[in-house]
Scaffold this active site. Structure first.
Site, mmCIF file in Angstrom:
data_model
loop_
_atom_site.group_PDB
_atom_site.id
_atom_site.type_symbol
_atom_site.label_atom_id
_atom_site.label_comp_id
_atom_site.label_asym_id
_atom_site.label_seq_id
_atom_site.Cartn_x
_atom_site.Cartn_y
_atom_site.Cartn_z
ATOM 1 N N ASP A 45 169.178 15.494 -3.749
ATOM 2 C CA ASP A 45 169.118 14.651 -4.945
ATOM 3 C C ASP A 45 168.156 13.480 -4.727
ATOM 4 O OD1 ASP A 45 169.787 13.687 -7.459
ATOM 5 O OD2 ASP A 45 171.950 13.635 -7.099
ATOM 6 N N ASP A 49 171.215 16.499 -16.055
ATOM 7 C CA ASP A 49 172.593 16.013 -15.983
ATOM 8 C C ASP A 49 173.299 16.181 -17.323
ATOM 9 O OD1 ASP A 49 172.754 15.337 -13.349
ATOM 10 O OD2 ASP A 49 172.411 13.191 -13.630
HETATM 11 C C1 DGJ Z 1 172.706 13.006 -9.978
HETATM 12 C C2 DGJ Z 1 172.852 14.493 -10.061
HETATM 13 O O1 DGJ Z 1 172.035 15.010 -11.045
HETATM 14 C C3 DGJ Z 1 174.315 14.832 -10.308
HETATM 15 O O2 DGJ Z 1 174.468 16.211 -10.471
HETATM 16 C C4 DGJ Z 1 175.125 14.320 -9.155
HETATM 17 O O3 DGJ Z 1 174.760 14.991 -7.986
HETATM 18 C C5 DGJ Z 1 174.925 12.828 -8.992
HETATM 19 N N1 DGJ Z 1 173.534 12.492 -8.918
HETATM 20 C C6 DGJ Z 1 175.644 12.326 -7.780
HETATM 21 O O4 DGJ Z 1 175.386 11.016 -7.501
#
Ligand code: DGJ
Length: 741
Positions: free
Chosen positions: A482, A551
């Site tokens: 991430d 997201d």
């Molecule tokens: C952003 C990601 O896109 C989410 O799926 C998740 O992993 C969060 N970060 C966690 O902090």
């Protein structure tokens, strides 16, 4: 020079005879050819021809890019005269790769300042050579020892041309590079062109745009250090009135770079399209010392005469066969479970084991623990940088959980955000100088975190060491990588006046770590994620197995997101989760069926709190997961047809996936809302074998809709099609077409 081996290449023989070729290379359907005089170069593959040539003045000019030309095509570069006193010849000449000099007013490939302050760069053709199947062309400035090597290769399956540029300083003084592209592209003047691109923001990525191309320069860029959610390093050019979703010319291109990039497009003073694509020149200077070279990222350039749909399918195929790790042999995406929306930072061994048990019973194949398992990570204010297992949450380490997940028949995945650090972390306390910063200036935080300067070799080696150790000590099959903010103060104080190299060195080191982890841990799979789809491009695609698309997990918003994503990138890597309702992003409540039907159009995952699911929900999920496993090869590896696109306000959308051997096709018909008891316009399928008989069934079980025959020929489904009437809001239907054996 590579000797002639025409006998091995019958198709090339014809081309060679017609062009009196000196050199040919490549397998039977891919060809690089140079005429006897060494003045015309052409690449032919998969019904595409790309050609350029040297004119009498020594300029390298683009000559043709489009559908296949016959071998005898009279390609020739002719010197261009000035158009008027205001438009000198150097600017009027369409150059395959232009230096910033001679009054050029469109975006150059290369802009430099020499040590004496001169900024005139005129690149002319020097020589060519073959490096295997790659054609290397050397250009040089007309007076100074600065050389640019252009490299070209064409893919025999898709006709996609891969281009790079390398600039080398053969002089005795450093040269300051101020702009550096992988490629310039030129298309002939025409009444109008349309520019297509993708943009967005967090949780709203992948919005397609189509605007008329005009003399006003359009810049698609990231200045963020990473790709970001803003613009994608992808564009397509079409001809209004000629190009539709399934017909007409499309020229498209993508830059394989996961950092700040710049793609620019405009029409010039006589209506030609001029494109430049490369590193972003904003805030960028690179000092090229004597003897040094700088290489551009790759630029992929493709052509299709089958509309935007044809262009996407061509590029998807290229990505699946040539870019993703493992290529055509890559494993299909397993059905995964991810803990984020269920438990956020409240991750414990016990809690995750419970979720794992429930996930396994549904048919999930990979269990991924997201954020919150390490350091003092109880919220987003602390812990990033400290990649040690939190002893309170996992008193016996990760092993008991990993063993449990494996015993349940699933692979195990873990979340990381290696490039980031919270101020409240042991790592930051020990190395406050490791973050991007300008001394004496604020260190702006995003989500309470700072960006580690991965361009530094010590930071790179530290992170590689930490990740490598964790992977050696734990039986981990998958990491979600991430990246939850972009750059604000892009300073690298230790690099002094050369610090703008950070834009390039950072990304190169990121690629280095990813490649090295894969090398040291064969079988490891990686997901690229940046707050959803903030770092997806054809560069990182070569080092990661899948991408977290957004997201935004609302299944209706997701249809638009997936549609936009598919314009550029393959569903093979596009992950989608079924999550709980009301959805966190917009509060919308939809049925579990609708959520599954939306998420099944890519790599299926579940991100819900399974502890809250009823026995009925579990039955529903099991049914859909089983159904998905029967079609996922078609969804992930098939040809995608966007039959009805989710344009603004559209009540209905439909996508079709056809297996490469045409034995199976899957149709997803999704309805946002019902009005006036409307029935759908006939959906005409595509890509089937017209002569084969296809039996149809409802995906996940159930009776066929009224009026849909149980079997019919491919010709019937494609010409007559089927007419649906769905009742209700946020409802969907999947139909599976299977060719009779
Ligand atoms: C952003 C990601 O896109 C989410 O799926 C998740 O992993 C969060 N970060 C966690 O902090």
């Amino acid at each position: 020079m590579t000797p002639l081996r025409l006998a091995r290449y019958p198709l090339v023989s014809a081309l060679a005879a017609a062009m009196a070729l000196a050199v040919v290379a490549g397998p039977a359907d891919a060809r690089v050819a140079v005429d006897e005089a060494g003045r015309v170069f052409r690449l032919d593959g998969a019904q595409v021809t790309y050609a350029f040539g040297v004119d009498e003045k020594g300029y390298l000019q683009p000559l043709y890019w489009g559908g296949a030309l016959d071998p005898a095509a009279p390609l020739q570069a002719r010197a261009t005269r000035e158009l008027s006193g205001f438009d000198p010849a150097g600017m009027q000449t369409a150059q395959e790769y232009a230096g910033q000099g001679e009054g050029l007013v469109t975006d150059p490939g290369l802009k430099v300042a020499f040590a004496d302050g001169s900024r005139d760069l005129v690149l002319k053709y020097r020589s060519y050579r073959l490096e295997g199947e790659t054609l290397a062309i050397e250009l040089a400035d007309i007076a100074r020892p600065l050389v640019v090597t252009l490299r070209y290769a064409i893919d025999e399956q898709t006709g996609i041309v891969t281009r790079t540029a390398t600039v080398t300083n053969r002089g005795r003084q450093p040269v300051r590079i101020e702009a550096f592209a992988a490629a310039n592209l030129t298309l002939p003047g025409a009444s109008s062109y349309q520019l297509h691109f993708l943009s967005g923001r967090h949780a709203a990525e992948w919005t397609p745009h189509a605007v008329p191309l005009s003399p006003a320069l359009t810049v698609l860029e990231s200045r963020r250090g990473s790709v970001g959610h803003g613009n994608q390093p992808w564009l397509a050019l079409t001809r209004p009135g000629q190009t539709t979703e399934e017909a007409g010319p499309v020229w498209f291109g993508a830059l394989a770079w996961s950092g700040s990039f710049r793609l620019s497009a405009q029409t010039d003073n006589i209506g030609r399209v001029r494109v430049a694509a490369g590193y972003n020149s904003h805030d960028f200077v690179w000092s090229l010392k004597p003897g040094e070279s700088l290489e551009s990222p790759r630029f992929y350039a493709g052509y299709s005469h089958a509309g935007l749909g044809g262009a996407s399918r061509t590029f998807h195929r290229f990505q699946m066969e040539r870019l993703i790790p493992g290529g055509a042999a890559a494993a299909l995406r397993p059905v995964l479970y991810n803990s984020w929306e269920a438990t956020a930072f409240d991750v414990t061994a016990e809690g995750q084991m419970k979720l794992a048990e429930r996930a396994a019973k549904l048919g999930v194949e990979r269990f991924v623990v997201d954020d919150g398992w390490f350091g003092q990570r109880n919220d987003d204010k602390a812990g990033l940088g400290d990649w040690t297992v939190n002893p309170r949450k996992f008193p016996q380490g990760l092993k008991p959980l990993i063993d449990k997940v494996h015993a349940l028949g699933m692979s195990f995945g873990l979340w990381f955000e290696p490039e980031m650090v919270n101020r409240d972390s042991a790592l930051y306390r020990a190395h406050p100088d490791w973050v991007l910063n300008f001394p004496g200036r604020p260190r702006t935080e995003g989500r309470n975190q700072l960006v580690l300067n991965l361009a530094r070799t010590d930071v790179r080696d530290y992170l590689l060491g930490v990740l490598d150790k964790l992977l050696r000590e734990n039986d981990i099959q998958f990491i979600k990588w991430d990246y939850n903010r972009n750059w604000t103060e892009p300073g690298w104080p230790e690099a002094g006046p050369d610090q703008q190299r950070v834009y390039v060195d950072y990304v190169r080191n990121l690629y280095f770590i990813l490649a090295e982890l894969r090398r040291r841990h064969p079988g490891l799979e990686i997901e690229t994620c940046s707050g959803g789809g903030g770092r997806i491009d054809t560069g990182i695609m070569a080092l990661t197995d899948q991408a977290w698309t957004s997201d935004n997990t609302d299944p209706f918003d997701r249809l638009a997101i997936q549609d936009g994503f598919s314009l550029a990138y393959a569903p093979a890597i596009m992950m989608a989760w079924v999550t709980d309702v009301p959805n966190w992003a917009n509060g919308r409540t939809t049925s579990l069926d609708f959520r599954f039907l939306s998420a099944m159009q890519g790599g299926l995952g579940i991100g819900a709190d399974l502890n809250k699911w009823t026995a009925g929900d579990e039955d529903t999920a099991r049914r859909w997961i089983t159904a998905y496993k029967g079609i996922r090869a078609t969804v992930q590896r098939g040809q995608l047809y966007r039959l009805v696109r989710p344009t603004e306000g559209a009540a209905q959308t439909a996508t079709l996936y056809v297996a490469p051997d045409r034995a199976q096709a899957v149709l997803f018909a999704m309805q946002r809302g019902s009005q006036w008891r409307d029935q759908w316009e006939p959906l005409r399928l595509a890509g089937l074998d017209p002569a084969a008989t296809y039996a149809v069934r409802v995906l996940g079980g159930g009776a066929l809709p009224e009026g849909v025959p149980a079997r019919a020929s491919g010709a019937w489904w494609q010409n007559q099609g089927l007419t649906l009437r769905l009742r209700g809001d946020y409802v969907g239907l999947g139909l599976v077409f299977e060719a009779a054996k």
